[in-house]
Design a protein around this motif. Structure first.
Motif, PDB file in Angstrom:
ATOM      1  N   MET A 141      59.449 -15.235   2.206  1.00 12.30           N
ATOM      2  CA  MET A 141      58.781 -16.073   2.446  1.00 12.30           C
ATOM      3  C   MET A 141      58.919 -17.606   1.678  1.00 12.30           C
ATOM      4  O   MET A 141      58.986 -18.560   2.076  1.00 12.30           O
ATOM      5  N   GLY A 381      50.253 -13.174   9.640  1.00 16.80           N
ATOM      6  CA  GLY A 381      51.587 -14.063   9.920  1.00 16.80           C
ATOM      7  C   GLY A 381      51.832 -15.257   9.019  1.00 16.80           C
ATOM      8  O   GLY A 381      51.019 -15.708   8.763  1.00 16.80           O
ATOM      9  N   VAL A 382      53.308 -15.402   9.084  1.00 17.97           N
ATOM     10  CA  VAL A 382      53.759 -16.361   7.888  1.00 17.97           C
ATOM     11  C   VAL A 382      52.965 -17.792   8.424  1.00 17.97           C
ATOM     12  O   VAL A 382      52.423 -18.642   7.694  1.00 17.97           O
ATOM     13  N   VAL A 383      53.021 -17.691   9.653  1.00 21.32           N
ATOM     14  CA  VAL A 383      52.633 -19.214  10.333  1.00 21.32           C
ATOM     15  C   VAL A 383      51.225 -19.676  10.123  1.00 21.32           C
ATOM     16  O   VAL A 383      50.975 -20.875   9.661  1.00 21.32           O
TER      17      VAL A 383
ATOM     18  N   GLU B  64      56.270 -13.265  11.567  1.00 16.05           N
ATOM     19  CA  GLU B  64      55.775 -14.892  11.591  1.00 16.05           C
ATOM     20  C   GLU B  64      54.629 -14.731  12.298  1.00 16.05           C
ATOM     21  O   GLU B  64      53.725 -15.730  11.845  1.00 16.05           O
ATOM     22  N   ARG B  65      54.081 -13.970  13.188  1.00 18.25           N
ATOM     23  CA  ARG B  65      52.946 -14.280  13.781  1.00 18.25           C
ATOM     24  C   ARG B  65      52.035 -13.134  13.649  1.00 18.25           C
ATOM     25  O   ARG B  65      52.325 -12.007  13.244  1.00 18.25           O
TER      26      ARG B  65
END
Lengths: 497, 497
Positions: A141, A381-383, B64-65
């Protein structure tokens, strides 16, 4: 004595983990905690109690016999909570906030429940392997090079605090140097950092036996953004080398505690590498922001350093304690910190490919903390984590705008992340001491209301107010209300002087 | 992608601590955990997975999510749990158990929920004062002299692990000695302990810069119960003094890891005091037993030592991490470990009477761990905690009796607390190597069943099986079943050789 609890000994049988009793009480505790989160704004954020308030009301000895759970919860509410400074309050703008989340809490519940002691692989294989995995995930990340990952030739480990990460890397650096110059020469070793570096750096150096006279805290300036200057570093190192001393460790900051100052990694690491020093980057607070592409450039040059630490408990929602340390060369840690007593030996640990995390840290025992990061990364999540970082920065920017809009305030240091460094500055002819007195009074007044908690610092001789946005529950309205309160305090102050 | 979670960003708003969402999921987690406690015997106690099993099945990157909570819980059950060694299993007899309880869990939930960072008094007054109070309570339960209590002139602090307690006291002792002899002379300092001392002692010494050649691990014998002998200590110290070295620290054991050996405090401390050494008692495991009058005599002479540490996570039901350290002279710690940066300054910390626990430990941040001890002491009372210690000792005694009753086994070291050290010994003409091979095979067989987990050690040249009774859920029937399994393994083994 109150009613009889099922914990009370009956025929000398005592079962402190009866699953059904556990289930009942833990459900009650969940509701207590959810209510606390819901009502948190009703408490003064900074406790207003006097020194000794609690010791004066608690009994001198532990009770001989069990007390009812209801009594304990009542005492928690009436005796303990009034003496707490509420770090979770949305009105907490002091120090750096310690961020939290539902997923972090659930991960911590699991970590506690399993009570796994993962000192080596066999003691709980999943604990070691999940930690390796989430450390690689976070490295990815942050766009760290593979040389910091288990997927490459490096790796990461979860410590409790930055201090521990600094101590273990200092020891690795110290021992490597002593291997070269001889173990009698510890007094020749010199370490470097800027004068903005957290006080725990000097403490860590003293802990590992670096003489205090060999700790160089190189001065920085407001004009230079309180960054360490590569030419100043070079000068200090060359002076020491000329005196026969041995430069051994450079600690760089990505976001200092006082003002979130940033040391430029690339040119500083180049100076250090010419002299074979270990370079560590302490990114405790601001490192987490580098999961957003717009902040990643602060890590440029990271491939030149030996180690990097950042604390997800500060900005990645994990609750305390969680400090992540990555190294390019794990063997340097293992060489300095490994032990191999008979009672911990096993086939797997004798294999070259195994990771026994006890050899990456100070102590032996360790909890299954990676569960927290795993639950956070997967639940959000990364978002969403990027959204969360950006939201804090946006609110800090908003506060910065409010300060700039007020005629009697000024921004002392340009804002970079979620911290705004400002001061009350009602006139041009406001000297250092007078300004300090004014700002100190303003701070005391604001904090004494219990409606906002801020702290201060002193940089370049200036007494500065710190407004750190980032408590998980903080929203725009809290920032706006804090600003109104600060202005109200300033108005009141002007009337009294 | 699964269903939409309320965590999913909507209009860039992300609230990771929505109280109602928290309440719902935390209740689900409580049920998951209560079920885990209920079904724990259905899992193999020692994980039977292969090295790398988890890293092979987990994705290389964080998602990601957001992912649905149900998916995460399913992966926990199917991917993580199979790789866990279940420290809470009633069939866990390895190392020393880490004990747990309902009250400890509830205390940990509160500690997490408040997420208080109590580095100094003001950062959370209740956190500091409750810690002072429970440390005095536990000191009183152990009948320590007032000089170890805040009620007297001493005091106690909660650390994470014994290693930390040893490191901070070593630093205090080191710095006191260097003040006297000059800071260039760290290579003259010598430390002492028995050869049974936990490997973290030598590691701690290396961490603080004591040269490995100056660590004296004095040999002990089976005949002497693996206790450190005062006359051997005196001889070692006098030899060092004659060579111009400076004795600085003595680490005594109350219950070693290998065999729960006990060093006699009084005569050993007398030798050390003649030479002005710091004396520390590491009572990590067995110290807790001293809350029972019948074990308290092991602390006789405690008034002669400088510091004592024991880990309630080992035998007082607290879950990890919880190591209690008491000192007679807190100033010696504070002098060696204090920091005073501007950003942490406040009126209260400038008062002489305040306790800022950051100056009693390695790092700065610290959690509100005293809540766990407070809930345990109040929920169970001293009486139940004594019952719990005695119950473990009774079960260990029962196992010892079973071993003695079997013709092909022997007790190697007399049992003192909850640990039984024994070996399979099928005949008189059974040499060291042959016996080691047999016992190793037996241990591997028993552990490979997943029905019992034991470990081993080597003392006085003998390979010994360790059976540590004390996992919180262990009952007589588990001890009896373990013995049947061991006998079954021995029978099978005899048929193959």
């Amino acid at each position: 004595m109150g009613r009889i609890e099922s914990d009370q000994p009956q025929n000398s049988h005592f079962n402190p983990l009866n699953p059904e009793e556990f289930r009942k009480r833990a459900h009650e505790m969940v509701d207590f905690i959810a209510d606390y989160f819901q009502n948190i704004e009703s408490y003064p954020v900074l406790s207003q109690v006097q020194l000794g308030y609690l010791r004066a009301i608690l009994p001198e000895n532990a009770p001989e016999r069990p007390e009812p759970f209801e009594t304990i919860l009542k005492d928690l509410q009436n005796q303990i909570i009034p003496g707490m400074t509420h770090w979770l309050s949305p009105n907490f703008f002091a120090f750096f906030p310690s961020t939290v989340s539902r997923a972090g809490f659930l991960g911590e519940m699991l970590c506690t429940c399993f009570n796994t002691v993962g000192f080596n692989w066999l003691a709980s294989p999943a604990a070691t392997e999940l930690e390796m995995t989430v450390m690689d995930w976070l490295a990815d990340m942050l766009k760290l090079p593979e040389s910091f990952m288990f997927q490459g030739s490096g790796g990461g480990v979860i410590h409790n605090t930055t201090s521990e990460a600094v101590i273990v890397t200092l020891i690795a650096a110290r021992d490597k140097a002593l291997d070269l110059i001889g173990s009698d020469d510890v007094n020749k070793l010199v370490v470097y950092a800027s004068d903005q570096t957290h006080s725990t750096f000097a403490k860590a150096c003293k802990i590992v036996g670096i003489p205090p006279t060999n700790i160089r805290l190189i001065p920085t300036t407001l004009a230079g953004g309180f960054s360490l200057s590569p030419s100043e570093l070079r000068m200090a190192v060359e002076t020491d080398v000329a005196s026969g001393l041995v430069p051994v460790y450079l600690c760089l900051n990505l976001g200092t505690t006082s003002t979130t100052a940033i040391d430029p990694i690339e040119p500083l690491a180049c100076v250090a590498k010419e002299h074979g020093m270990w370079v560590h980057v302490d990114a405790a607070y601001a490192g987490s922001a580098c999961i957003c592409p717009e902040f990643r450039h602060h890590l440029n040059g990271i491939e030149l350093v030996d180690s990097l630490s950042l604390s997800p408990h500060k900005w990645l929602l994990t609750f305390l304690d969680c400090c992540c340390l990555w190294v390019q060369n794990p063997n340097s840690l293992v060489k300095a910190l490994s032990t191999n007593p008979e009672y911990l030996r096993n086939k797997q640990s004798e294999s070259d490919s195994v990771v026994d995390f006890k050899d990456w840290q100070l102590g032996t025992g360790r909890r299954f903390k990676s569960l927290r990061l795993w639950l956070i990364f997967r639940s959000y999540g990364v978002v969403n984590l990027q959204t969360h970082i950006r939201s804090d920065v946006r609110m800090a920017k908003m506060f910065e705008g409010l300060v700039r809009s007020g005629p009697r305030f000024e921004i002392v240091v340009p804002r970079e992340f979620g911290l705004v460094c400002f001061r009350f500055y009602p006139g041009e002819n406001c000297g250092f001491e007078y300004s300090k007195m004014l700002n100190r009074k303003l701070l005391d007044w604001v904090n004494s209301t219990g409606r906002v908690y801020m702290t201060h610092t002193k940089v370049g001789g200036v007494y500065v107010l710190r407004f750190a946005v980032g408590a998980t529950l903080t929203d725009d309205r809290h920032v706006a209300a804090a600003w109104e309160l600060i202005k109200e305090g300033a108005d009141a102050l002007l009337k009294t002087i």
